[in-house]
Design an enzyme around this catalytic site. Structure first.
Site, PDB file in Angstrom:
ATOM      1  N   ASP A 204      34.711  79.685   0.026  1.00  0.00           N
ATOM      2  CA  ASP A 204      34.451  80.221   1.594  1.00  0.00           C
ATOM      3  C   ASP A 204      35.301  79.693   2.385  1.00  0.00           C
ATOM      4  O   ASP A 204      35.871  77.996   2.191  1.00  0.00           O
ATOM      5  CB  ASP A 204      33.384  79.781   1.308  1.00  0.00           C
ATOM      6  CG  ASP A 204      32.360  80.096   2.622  1.00  0.00           C
ATOM      7  OD1 ASP A 204      32.376  81.236   3.017  1.00  0.00           O
ATOM      8  OD2 ASP A 204      32.127  79.032   3.266  1.00  0.00           O
ATOM      9  N   GLU A 240      39.270  82.730   1.708  1.00  0.00           N
ATOM     10  CA  GLU A 240      38.806  83.695   2.482  1.00  0.00           C
ATOM     11  C   GLU A 240      39.566  82.908   3.234  1.00  0.00           C
ATOM     12  O   GLU A 240      39.103  81.654   3.801  1.00  0.00           O
ATOM     13  CB  GLU A 240      37.081  83.863   3.158  1.00  0.00           C
ATOM     14  CG  GLU A 240      36.705  84.298   4.122  1.00  0.00           C
ATOM     15  CD  GLU A 240      35.572  83.753   4.769  1.00  0.00           C
ATOM     16  OE1 GLU A 240      34.615  84.826   5.599  1.00  0.00           O
ATOM     17  OE2 GLU A 240      35.036  82.954   4.726  1.00  0.00           O
TER      18      GLU A 240
HETATM   19  C1  NOJ Z   1      32.218  82.661   5.404  1.00  0.00           C
HETATM   20  C2  NOJ Z   1      30.943  83.514   5.013  1.00  0.00           C
HETATM   21  O1  NOJ Z   1      31.239  84.750   4.295  1.00  0.00           O
HETATM   22  C3  NOJ Z   1      30.171  83.825   5.092  1.00  0.00           C
HETATM   23  O2  NOJ Z   1      28.554  84.925   5.503  1.00  0.00           O
HETATM   24  C4  NOJ Z   1      28.788  82.866   5.746  1.00  0.00           C
HETATM   25  O3  NOJ Z   1      27.923  82.431   7.316  1.00  0.00           O
HETATM   26  C5  NOJ Z   1      29.811  81.796   5.860  1.00  0.00           C
HETATM   27  N1  NOJ Z   1      31.512  81.274   6.284  1.00  0.00           N
HETATM   28  C6  NOJ Z   1      29.655  80.225   6.496  1.00  0.00           C
HETATM   29  O4  NOJ Z   1      29.727  79.895   5.373  1.00  0.00           O
END
Ligand code: NOJ
Length: 575
Positions: A204, A240
């Site tokens: 993440d 990500e």
């Molecule tokens: C990315 C995640 O995909 C999202 O859903 C989340 O709110 C943020 N990171 C914070 O963790």
């Protein structure tokens, strides 16, 4: 490449499927999906042809950010089951030929995590330095990721008597990942889940995770990857990183791709929607033509939608407005000034031709496809759920009340189901299993063809001249073979004349790798029999000889698409 390389660097040709246990299947009918429910649906996923599950956060959490606010990294939220149930799921998935990756959310914890509780209540706690504190808000404050919800990245904590940093919600304090003690704890988290049999992580918020006052610390990411590789021979990290391509490159690792194994291709994803809005393939073609070349072990994750908003932050303001106008005309369909909280099928007014064209494109674009649960049946969103929750409605298995997700009362469901034309009554797995022309059968066939075409994961992209702005024509060429794909973004038909001569030389394909047999594919040598083309998605299609000038004409319907396998003389592939 050798075909057996596909089991070594398995992620390069994996079919990923993201689901949230909470909304997948509720086995005990308490209204919340659970691991036992998921275990009962592994056969659905195996039948679809998925090869790797990505499980959204299922850890103990106050659930203020859909589980991305974790209060215990080593457990399972008791609403979903327990660690034993998790291990059963992983083992059964493996039995069905599927790997499992889990979310690694270590940029921040929940403010309910014991580390933060200790840190805020005691300046002398060893956990105080797990987070970043200031007496004053620094002058040069970066923007918060949720600018319409949070004023900035610093919030005052009354108990701690100081400001703490948070890149996302204020209930998600950022971990001080530049500190060795924090890194040691993160290593334990990684080691723990790998020991339970998973094959990697969706990581993440990576740019935030390695962000320090002195810039991005790539050494940390490199160390994480090295650690994953030492603990698990097949372990990978899918990160990500929503940044322009030239900035993404560093996150793969400039040193032979030794940081993130894979990254989601947010650039192509955003360009795809601009192309859809304009009915013009050129924005997507332009994005793909600037895609950086990756090291052999790295890969792109191609996706159409995910559990978040469809972010359009890399488009210009005018471009974003065009997409908003086309697909999110209502203010309530937009969020954070940059994204859309809808699934694809409602954005395309349910037009099956157009929806299928988009998934065909995702599966034929070089990289590995990442499906979001429900996409295989064309699920829609529930617009009455505010924010990103609109696209996180329960999976629709049957036409019963509760959609086969749960027998609990509607008010007790963890999230409301989709409604109206998108309700389970109209869109569900059970019905589509029996319909030969259903979306489910269609996606299943795309998965089957993707899995039989390792060139999509391994090959090099060539953009071909289709002669029409609305038609994207591309080829993926590797030493295992060549695939040509054509996609029409316009509602009316086009006659496309493709010149395939550039694809037929003996040297076409990706550079050799260690252990690769030279010249694996036969070339189009003078005097050899002509290459043949076979239309993979069509029923009853037979290989057709390619004309001597290597031109091939295709009559494409509105939103039509084709996958053509090029069979060179002497090729032994099954078609
Ligand atoms: C990315 C995640 O995909 C999202 O859903 C989340 O709110 C943020 N990171 C914070 O963790």
């Amino acid at each position: 490449m050798r075909v057996t390389d596909t089991s070594d660097l398995w992620w390069k040709t994996a079919v990923f499927y993201n689901l949230d246990v909470e909304t997948y299947l509720d086995w005990n009918d308490d209204g919340v999906g659970d691991l036992e429910g998921l275990a009962h649906r592994l056969d659905h996923l195996a039948e679809l042809g998925v090869t790797c599950l990505w499980l959204a956060p299922f850890y103990p959490s106050p659930q203020r950010d859909n589980g991305y606010d974790i209060s215990d990294y080593f457990g399972v939220d008791p609403r979903y089951g327990h660690l034993g149930d998790f291990v059963e799921v992983v083992r059964t998935a493996k039995d069905r030929g599927m790997r499992v990756i889990v979310d690694l959310v270590v940029n921040h914890t929940s403010d309910q995590h014991p580390w933060f509780r200790a840190a805020r209540s005691d300046r002398d706690s060893r956990y105080r330095d797990f987070y970043t504190w200031r007496d004053e808000v620094p002058a040069d404050q970066p923007a918060n990721m949720f600018p319409d919800v949070e004023d900035g990245v610093w919030s005052f904590d009354d108990e701690a008597g100081q400001y703490f940093r948070h890149s996302f919600y204020s209930h998600q304090p950022d971990l001080a990942t530049d500190r060795q003690e924090v890194r040691d704890e993160i290593a334990k988290v990684i080691g723990f889940w790998l020991q339970l049999g998973i094959d990697g992580f969706r990581v993440d918020a990576v740019p935030h995770l390695i962000d320090t006052d002195d810039g991005a610390e790539h050494g940390f990411l490199q160390a994480l990857r090295g650690y994953v590789a030492r603990r698990s021979g097949s372990g990978m990290m899918l990160g990500e990183v929503n940044l322009p391509y030239d900035e993404m490159v560093a996150f793969f690792g400039e040193d032979d791709g030794d940081e993130l194994t894979m990254q989601f291709d947010f650039v192509a994803n955003q360009a795809l929607y601009l192309s859809l809005a304009r009915q013009d393939a050129r924005p997507l073609a332009a994005a793909l033509s600037t895609r950086p070349t990756l090291a052999r072990g790295n890969q792109w994750g191609n996706f159409v939608r995910n559990h978040d908003e469809l972010t359009l932050d890399q488009l210009s303001d005018d471009e974003r407005d065009e997409v908003f106008e086309a697909f999110a005309p209502l203010e309530s369909q937009r969020i954070h000034g940059r994204g859309i909280v809808r699934r694809l099928p409602p954005m395309l007014d349910g037009d099956p031709r157009r929806i299928r064209m988009v998934y065909s494109l995702m599966f034929s674009t070089p990289g590995a496809p990442v499906l979001f649960y429900g996409e295989e049946i064309g699920m829609g969103e529930n617009p009455s759920v505010s924010g990103r929750g609109a696209v996180r409605t329960p999976m629709q298995w049957t036409d019963e009340a509760g959609g086969g997700f749960s027998r609990a009362e509607a008010d007790d469901l963890v999230a409301p189901l989709a409604v109206e034309g998108w309700a389970p009554e109209h869109v569900n797995v059970s019905r589509q299993r029996h319909e030969p022309d259903s979306m489910l059968r269609f996606v299943q066939s795309l998965v089957r063809h993707y899995r039989a075409s390792p060139e999509i994961g391994w090959g090099e992209l060539t953009l071909l001249d289709s002669g029409h702005d609305c038609v994207l024509a591309h080829a993926v060429v590797s030493s295992t073979g060549t695939l040509v794909a054509v996609h029409n973004f316009a509602p009316d038909g086009r006659s496309v004349d493709l010149d395939l001569s550039g694809l037929l030389g003996p040297d076409a394909g990706e550079a050799g790798a260690v252990g690769e047999a030279a010249g694996a594919a036969a070339g189009h040598a003078a005097g050899a029999a002509a290459p043949r083309l076979v239309d993979l998605l069509a029923e009853r299609s037979v290989p057709e000889a390619l004309a001597g000038d290597a031109h091939h004409r295709i009559e494409l319907e509105g939103y039509g698409f084709r996958w053509l396998r090029v069979l060179r003389a002497g090729e032994k592939r099954l078609v």
